[in-house]
Enzyme design. Structure first.
Site, PDB file in Angstrom:
ATOM      1  N   GLU A  88       0.825  -1.205   0.000  1.00  0.00           N
ATOM      2  CA  GLU A  88       0.000   0.000   0.000  1.00  0.00           C
ATOM      3  C   GLU A  88       0.865   1.264   0.000  1.00  0.00           C
ATOM      4  OE1 GLU A  88      -2.133  -3.417   1.666  1.00  0.00           O
ATOM      5  OE2 GLU A  88      -0.237  -2.468   2.176  1.00  0.00           O
ATOM      6  N   GLY A 136      13.098  -3.772   0.038  1.00  0.00           N
ATOM      7  CA  GLY A 136      13.422  -2.566  -0.711  1.00  0.00           C
ATOM      8  C   GLY A 136      14.260  -2.763  -1.959  1.00  0.00           C
TER       9      GLY A 136
END
Length: 416
Positions: A56, A302
């Site tokens: 999100e 990441g």
């Protein structure tokens, strides 16, 4: 709402006990606990944006960038339910953006948080409709990319008064799809509060991976022969490994990057890879794949843009198990051919468009996945499917226009 508050009153002691246990076991720091309780200083007058976790929040990044540009003097506090989501936002290093763990949905925690930040606007990403967070808001509330499945609608429809009371706190809602728009309207959201339909995940802006790192890994992970299993969940890695075993037997040069949705499962997945008999390396252990490394376990956070850049083919996880599937927009943006399982409820329309255009291949199990990997064993086949995917998504992609329209409305809400 009264029932929810009663439930919280009964559950709060257990929630606090769980937080203290996490603290005692070293899973949360004292600062983490304080943030979950809404404690800590803040910058008054901020925009508060909340997303559950990495997916999100990653989709919210273009919106955050647009807000930073549109309201240049306003700070943003971005909250997440998970430490990994908070780390993702902090790692962006964006100016005027503070990343925090979200306060519990109790009135006391929310009161402390709001006292520190005095938010001018609350932006809720996707399905994070916490009742107390909405009911106690004095600031306008906007829900972006909101989705309500038929199943959720049926549940809410059993409590129409509760649903209507909750929705009246929402000043603006931009649904993911037309079905969600109909469901929110049927539950009592006024039509004039509905914004444009679409998902911010279509406005993907993948950061370029470090060129030196990419070049170093590409020496042992050539794009044509490298497969990425992206954001996999429990129950999928075994199937991916079985399919990859077929592909590897046919062509020992093929390589697999296995990037689980939750890197904390790395040790468990490493055992599965070892049991499957593959030579592997772990990214979290700073291990570098060598010439004989068949599987690279990408158990870090990441780095997904790096894995997309290395892979000619991407299997999108969360789709062979009932998780609704993860975004096809990121692998499509990276030019990686897309494979997915049968459960794509989270992105039903984009996957339908991809499948119809030959821009993705749907697979039901490990055997079907193995067959699809064989179909995409050449650079030409991969490039053809990737081109079809980009064209299919471009025909329905209003990502940039969607962000512009949403940002303009959010700017108006700030002035209320």
């Amino acid at each position: 709402m009264r029932a929810y508050r009663l439930f919280l009153a009964l559950a709060a002691p257990l929630a606090l006990l769980r937080l203290w246990l996490r603290r005692l076991r070293g899973r949360d720091s004292a600062a983490d606990l304080a943030q979950r309780l809404g404690r800590g200083s803040g910058t008054p007058g901020a925009i508060w944006l909340h997303g559950a976790s990495n997916g999100e929040l990653a989709s919210a990044r273009p919106l955050i960038a647009a807000l930073l540009h549109t309201v240049p003097d306003t700070p943003l506090v971005v909250t997440a339910n998970t430490a990994s989501g908070r780390a993702l936002v902090a790692g962006w290093g964006l100016p005027r953006v503070t990343a925090r763990l979200a306060p519990l949905d109790t009135r006391a925690a929310l009161r402390r948080f709001r006292r520190a930040w005095r938010p001018r606007l609350l932006i809720v990403m996707e399905n994070e409709l916490w009742p107390n967070r909405l009911a106690t808001a004095r600031e306008p509330v906007a829900c972006i990319g909101a989705r309500m499945s038929a199943r959720s609608f049926r549940r809410w429809h059993r409590f129409p008064r509760t649903a209507a009371r909750l929705l009246r706190h929402i000043a603006y809602l931009a649904p993911q799809d037309a079905e969600s728009a109909r469901h929110f309207a049927a539950l009592g959201l006024p039509e004039d509060r509905l914004g444009p339909t679409g998902t911010l995940k279509s406005a993907v802006d993948l950061p370029a991976p470090d060129p030196e790192t990419l070049a170093a890994l590409a020496r042992t992970l050539p794009r044509e022969t490298t497969i990425l299993a992206a954001s996999t969940h429990e129950g999928e890695e075994e199937q991916v490994l079985r399919a990859f075993a077929h592909a590897h037997r046919r062509d020992p040069a093929r390589r697999l990057i296995l990037a689980p949705r939750h890197p904390a499962r790395g040790a468990t997945i490493a055992s599965l890879i070892d049991k499957a008999g593959f030579v592997f390396a772990r990214r979290s252990a700073c291990e570098t794949p060598g010439p004989d490394t068949a599987v690279y376990l990408a158990d870090t956070l990441g780095e997904m843009p790096l894995w997309y850049a290395l892979a000619g083919v991407t299997f999108v996880g969360g789709s062979l198990v009932p998780r609704g599937g993860h975004t096809p927009f990121e692998p499509a943006a990276a030019g990686s051919a897309i494979l997915h399982g049968p459960d794509t409820a989270n992105f039903a329309a984009p996957y339908a468009a991809l499948d119809a255009a030959g821009g993705a291949i749907a697979v039901a199990d490990a055997d079907a996945l193995a067959g699809a990997l064989q179909r995409l064993s050449t650079a030409a086949a991969q490039a053809d499917q990737a081109d079809r995917a980009r064209a299919a998504l471009a025909r329905r992609d209003g990502g940039t226009a969607l962000i512009s329209e949403i940002t303009a409305t959010l700017r108006d809400l700030l002035d209320r």
